[in-house]
Design a protein around this motif. Structure first.
Motif, PDB file in Angstrom:
ATOM      1  N   ILE B 254       0.823  -1.207   0.000  1.00  0.00           N
ATOM      2  CA  ILE B 254       0.000   0.000   0.000  1.00  0.00           C
ATOM      3  C   ILE B 254       0.858   1.259   0.000  1.00  0.00           C
ATOM      4  N   GLU B 255       2.095   1.134   0.467  1.00  0.00           N
ATOM      5  CA  GLU B 255       2.979   2.310   0.488  1.00  0.00           C
ATOM      6  C   GLU B 255       3.319   2.813  -0.912  1.00  0.00           C
ATOM      7  N   GLU B 256       3.060   1.974  -1.932  1.00  0.00           N
ATOM      8  CA  GLU B 256       3.370   2.391  -3.313  1.00  0.00           C
ATOM      9  C   GLU B 256       2.214   3.155  -3.965  1.00  0.00           C
ATOM     10  N   TYR B 257       1.063   3.251  -3.298  1.00  0.00           N
ATOM     11  CA  TYR B 257      -0.096   3.894  -3.917  1.00  0.00           C
ATOM     12  C   TYR B 257       0.110   5.400  -4.024  1.00  0.00           C
ATOM     13  N   ALA B 258      -0.216   5.933  -5.190  1.00  0.00           N
ATOM     14  CA  ALA B 258       0.058   7.348  -5.442  1.00  0.00           C
ATOM     15  C   ALA B 258      -1.074   8.281  -4.979  1.00  0.00           C
ATOM     16  N   GLY B 259      -2.273   7.744  -4.737  1.00  0.00           N
ATOM     17  CA  GLY B 259      -3.421   8.607  -4.422  1.00  0.00           C
ATOM     18  C   GLY B 259      -3.487   9.051  -2.970  1.00  0.00           C
ATOM     19  N   GLY B 260      -4.546   9.798  -2.685  1.00  0.00           N
ATOM     20  CA  GLY B 260      -4.803  10.217  -1.303  1.00  0.00           C
ATOM     21  C   GLY B 260      -3.866  11.293  -0.782  1.00  0.00           C
ATOM     22  N   GLU B 261      -3.256  12.077  -1.713  1.00  0.00           N
ATOM     23  CA  GLU B 261      -2.322  13.130  -1.276  1.00  0.00           C
ATOM     24  C   GLU B 261      -2.998  14.091  -0.299  1.00  0.00           C
ATOM     25  N   PHE B 262      -4.310  14.302  -0.516  1.00  0.00           N
ATOM     26  CA  PHE B 262      -5.022  15.283   0.329  1.00  0.00           C
ATOM     27  C   PHE B 262      -4.922  14.955   1.818  1.00  0.00           C
ATOM     28  N   LEU B 263      -4.598  13.699   2.140  1.00  0.00           N
ATOM     29  CA  LEU B 263      -4.498  13.326   3.554  1.00  0.00           C
ATOM     30  C   LEU B 263      -3.341  14.031   4.257  1.00  0.00           C
ATOM     31  N   GLY B 264      -2.391  14.548   3.455  1.00  0.00           N
ATOM     32  CA  GLY B 264      -1.270  15.288   4.029  1.00  0.00           C
ATOM     33  C   GLY B 264      -1.718  16.506   4.826  1.00  0.00           C
ATOM     34  N   VAL B 265      -2.917  17.028   4.491  1.00  0.00           N
ATOM     35  CA  VAL B 265      -3.431  18.224   5.173  1.00  0.00           C
ATOM     36  C   VAL B 265      -3.612  17.971   6.674  1.00  0.00           C
ATOM     37  N   VAL B 266      -3.754  16.706   7.041  1.00  0.00           N
ATOM     38  CA  VAL B 266      -3.945  16.370   8.459  1.00  0.00           C
ATOM     39  C   VAL B 266      -2.771  16.877   9.302  1.00  0.00           C
ATOM     40  N   ALA B 267      -1.552  16.816   8.733  1.00  0.00           N
ATOM     41  CA  ALA B 267      -0.376  17.314   9.470  1.00  0.00           C
ATOM     42  C   ALA B 267      -0.547  18.789   9.824  1.00  0.00           C
ATOM     43  N   SER B 268      -0.948  19.604   8.837  1.00  0.00           N
ATOM     44  CA  SER B 268      -1.066  21.036   9.149  1.00  0.00           C
ATOM     45  C   SER B 268      -2.251  21.329  10.052  1.00  0.00           C
ATOM     46  N   LEU B 269      -3.322  20.548   9.923  1.00  0.00           N
ATOM     47  CA  LEU B 269      -4.463  20.731  10.838  1.00  0.00           C
ATOM     48  C   LEU B 269      -4.037  20.468  12.282  1.00  0.00           C
ATOM     49  N   LEU B 270      -3.251  19.407  12.473  1.00  0.00           N
ATOM     50  CA  LEU B 270      -2.801  19.067  13.829  1.00  0.00           C
ATOM     51  C   LEU B 270      -1.875  20.144  14.379  1.00  0.00           C
ATOM     52  N   GLU B 271      -0.969  20.624  13.521  1.00  0.00           N
ATOM     53  CA  GLU B 271      -0.017  21.644  13.971  1.00  0.00           C
ATOM     54  C   GLU B 271      -0.735  22.948  14.316  1.00  0.00           C
ATOM     55  N   ALA B 272      -1.711  23.305  13.472  1.00  0.00           N
ATOM     56  CA  ALA B 272      -2.457  24.542  13.706  1.00  0.00           C
ATOM     57  C   ALA B 272      -3.224  24.447  15.022  1.00  0.00           C
ATOM     58  N   ASP B 273      -3.789  23.277  15.241  1.00  0.00           N
ATOM     59  CA  ASP B 273      -4.557  23.041  16.451  1.00  0.00           C
ATOM     60  C   ASP B 273      -3.662  23.153  17.681  1.00  0.00           C
ATOM     61  N   GLN B 274      -2.452  22.588  17.549  1.00  0.00           N
ATOM     62  CA  GLN B 274      -1.517  22.615  18.667  1.00  0.00           C
ATOM     63  C   GLN B 274      -1.057  24.046  18.953  1.00  0.00           C
ATOM     64  N   ALA B 275      -0.796  24.797  17.873  1.00  0.00           N
ATOM     65  CA  ALA B 275      -0.349  26.178  18.035  1.00  0.00           C
ATOM     66  C   ALA B 275      -1.426  26.997  18.745  1.00  0.00           C
ATOM     67  N   ARG B 276      -2.680  26.815  18.277  1.00  0.00           N
ATOM     68  CA  ARG B 276      -3.803  27.543  18.874  1.00  0.00           C
ATOM     69  C   ARG B 276      -3.925  27.174  20.347  1.00  0.00           C
ATOM     70  N   HIS B 277      -3.733  25.893  20.594  1.00  0.00           N
ATOM     71  CA  HIS B 277      -3.825  25.343  21.933  1.00  0.00           C
ATOM     72  C   HIS B 277      -2.748  25.942  22.853  1.00  0.00           C
ATOM     73  N   GLN B 278      -1.529  26.041  22.291  1.00  0.00           N
ATOM     74  CA  GLN B 278      -0.410  26.565  23.091  1.00  0.00           C
ATOM     75  C   GLN B 278      -0.589  28.045  23.411  1.00  0.00           C
ATOM     76  N   ARG B 279      -1.305  28.735  22.486  1.00  0.00           N
ATOM     77  CA  ARG B 279      -1.592  30.149  22.756  1.00  0.00           C
ATOM     78  C   ARG B 279      -2.710  30.282  23.794  1.00  0.00           C
ATOM     79  N   GLY B 280      -3.285  29.154  24.169  1.00  0.00           N
ATOM     80  CA  GLY B 280      -4.265  29.181  25.252  1.00  0.00           C
ATOM     81  C   GLY B 280      -5.708  29.064  24.801  1.00  0.00           C
ATOM     82  N   GLY B 281      -5.954  29.247  23.516  1.00  0.00           N
ATOM     83  CA  GLY B 281      -7.336  29.151  23.043  1.00  0.00           C
ATOM     84  C   GLY B 281      -7.559  27.830  22.339  1.00  0.00           C
ATOM     85  N   ARG B 282      -8.738  27.321  22.389  1.00  0.00           N
ATOM     86  CA  ARG B 282      -9.084  26.094  21.665  1.00  0.00           C
ATOM     87  C   ARG B 282     -10.478  26.303  21.115  1.00  0.00           C
ATOM     88  N   SER B 283     -10.594  26.311  19.792  1.00  0.00           N
ATOM     89  CA  SER B 283     -11.911  26.598  19.215  1.00  0.00           C
ATOM     90  C   SER B 283     -12.758  25.352  19.173  1.00  0.00           C
TER      91      SER B 283
END
Lengths: 283, 283
Positions: B254-283
């Motif tokens: 399955i590691e050879e499959y080329a599709g599903g690139e959009f799943l990479g967005v999960v990394a930035s969602l998690l980082e953004a969430d953590q940053a917001r969290h560290q600033r003290g707010g959580r939406s």
């Protein structure tokens, strides 16, 4: 195959000894000639669809049929038949809902205020609900009770195979090899618990292009003959991936689907088994 | 997002209060930045495939990733990655297997003598195994631990959401309306247990005819926008029914499959969430 007046019967059946002590008594007035769980191990192979089509085919053959939806946390039987929540508690137990063709249905979704309400339950509660669907539902006289099991080899399948007298299991698979492995687990579980296997249905076995007629093997080539050969079980038949089946299921009109006639053979398999059994032999 | 030296951390997070008292400590030397369960409610919608592709995309983005296969009775992660049973018990815990790309994997199938061996367990044992995969596995330093949950809203999902500190859930659905209903149950469960939802992936969204290119909507038209709209969650992306994906999964590649690139967005969602969290707010 337990009647309230014949509770001792099952203990005399070969392969049942381990399950016999825990077998439960159904509600008064209930008499079920055959109990047939539909299981797969793997989710999403269309187990509920096969259970529904099996019930439809047996009904069309003149049998009185019920469906016990044992997929407590992901019930889909009422939706396939277009049955809305309408629990009726009568003296002595729960009254099953009835489909257009007269199939009696009991599912946790019929007892929930909203069908998309989650049921967040641990195993013992799930097992308890499944047991109650056998002991507290006024099934009445049935020729066959089809049991739609959830995926996996956990509480609900274990409870059904241990506490309800099973005549034969229908296994559902799909072509993907990944599925094959998980389906083998389900076959192993049925065997270990002494439940006879009636045969296997392969679902989602390719789709025909609506424009050019090409067969697209979405999940790869059929694995049905290989599984059946190596497990020594009968191939009941193969269902294609059919958009019409999805559409009818979504509309709650699965009873209108014309396919899956081969499932009718389950009636004669059960009768033959019973006849052999009554003659004293059980192969 | 719990480090052994920061056990009190999670109790300060909003929405976590109900889960905090039961949160479990991971093995010594383990530090997991983000925990992301992939859940669906419905089986067979390709949850394991989405979990695997998510792990692959995060790995390609430079993250160190693990997969905890919480589908104890129907584990498919090792098969998708072509990982054979090789349990290593070291001082202090279980050593996860490693995929070709370096993804660390723990699954009950790695601990079984044969991969098609059924695991016939009741809920408490299943919950126990899932807990041990968190507390007794030497995960080491991970940027993200993807948890592949079994279908349903029973023991394993409940255990994960209650006893492991979850950063965000990825929901997997398929176009059929029947699926939509069961997926809504999973969304309801995550919400009720206070687990944030990162978004939804719709899988099996039609297949292209290999001969004429026609799009065949095997399970009916996409329901993704409707579910996301009514539940107020983000649509991460849509995966087609792709025979190539089945083939690669069956070959353990399955590691050879080329599709599903959009799943990479999960990394930035998690980082953004953590940053917001560290600033003290959580939406």
């Amino acid at each position: 195959m337990v009647r309230p007046d014949q509770k001792g019967d099952a203990t005399s059946r070969e392969g049942d000894k381990s399950r016999a002590p825990k077998e439960l008594t159904p509600a008064p007035g209930t008499s079920v000639r055959h109990v047939v769980p539909v299981m797969s191990g793997k989710g999403g192979v269309g187990k509920s669809t096969v259970a529904a089509l099996l019930a439809v085919r047996l009904t069309m053959a003149g049998w009185q049929v019920g469906i016990l939806d044992a997929d407590v946390t992901g019930p889909s039987i009422p939706k396939l038949f277009g049955i809305k929540p309408s629990p009726v508690v009568a003296k002595g137990g729960l009254v099953p809902a009835t489909s257009r063709l007269g199939i009696r249905v009991m599912s946790l979704n019929l007892l929930l205020p909203r069908e998309d309400e989650p049921v967040i339950w641990r195993g013992p509660l799930i097992a308890g609900a499944v047991r109650q669907f056998w002991t507290d539902v006024l099934w009445g006289q049935l020729d066959c009770l089809v049991v739609d099991l959830p995926p996996g080899t956990g509480d609900a399948p274990l409870t059904v195979l241990q506490s309800i007298p099973v005549d034969g299991v229908v296994i559902v698979s799909a072509p993907q090899q990944l599925t094959t492995m998980v389906v083998s687990k389900a076959i192993g579980m049925a065997r270990r618990l002494g439940a006879p296997i009636l045969g296997l249905v392969e679902n989602m076995s390719g789709v025909r292009c609506s424009r050019c007629g090409e067969l697209i093997q979405v999940f790869g080539p059929s694995q049905a003959r290989r599984i059946c050969g190596s497990a020594g079980i009968r191939l009941l038949g193969v269902l294609p991936l059919d958009p019409e089946l999805s559409r009818l299921g979504d509309r709650g009109a699965i009873e209108e689907y014309a396919g899956g006639e081969f499932l009718g053979v389950v009636a004669s398999l059960l009768e033959a088994d019973q006849a052999r059994h009554q003659r004293g032999g059980r192969s």
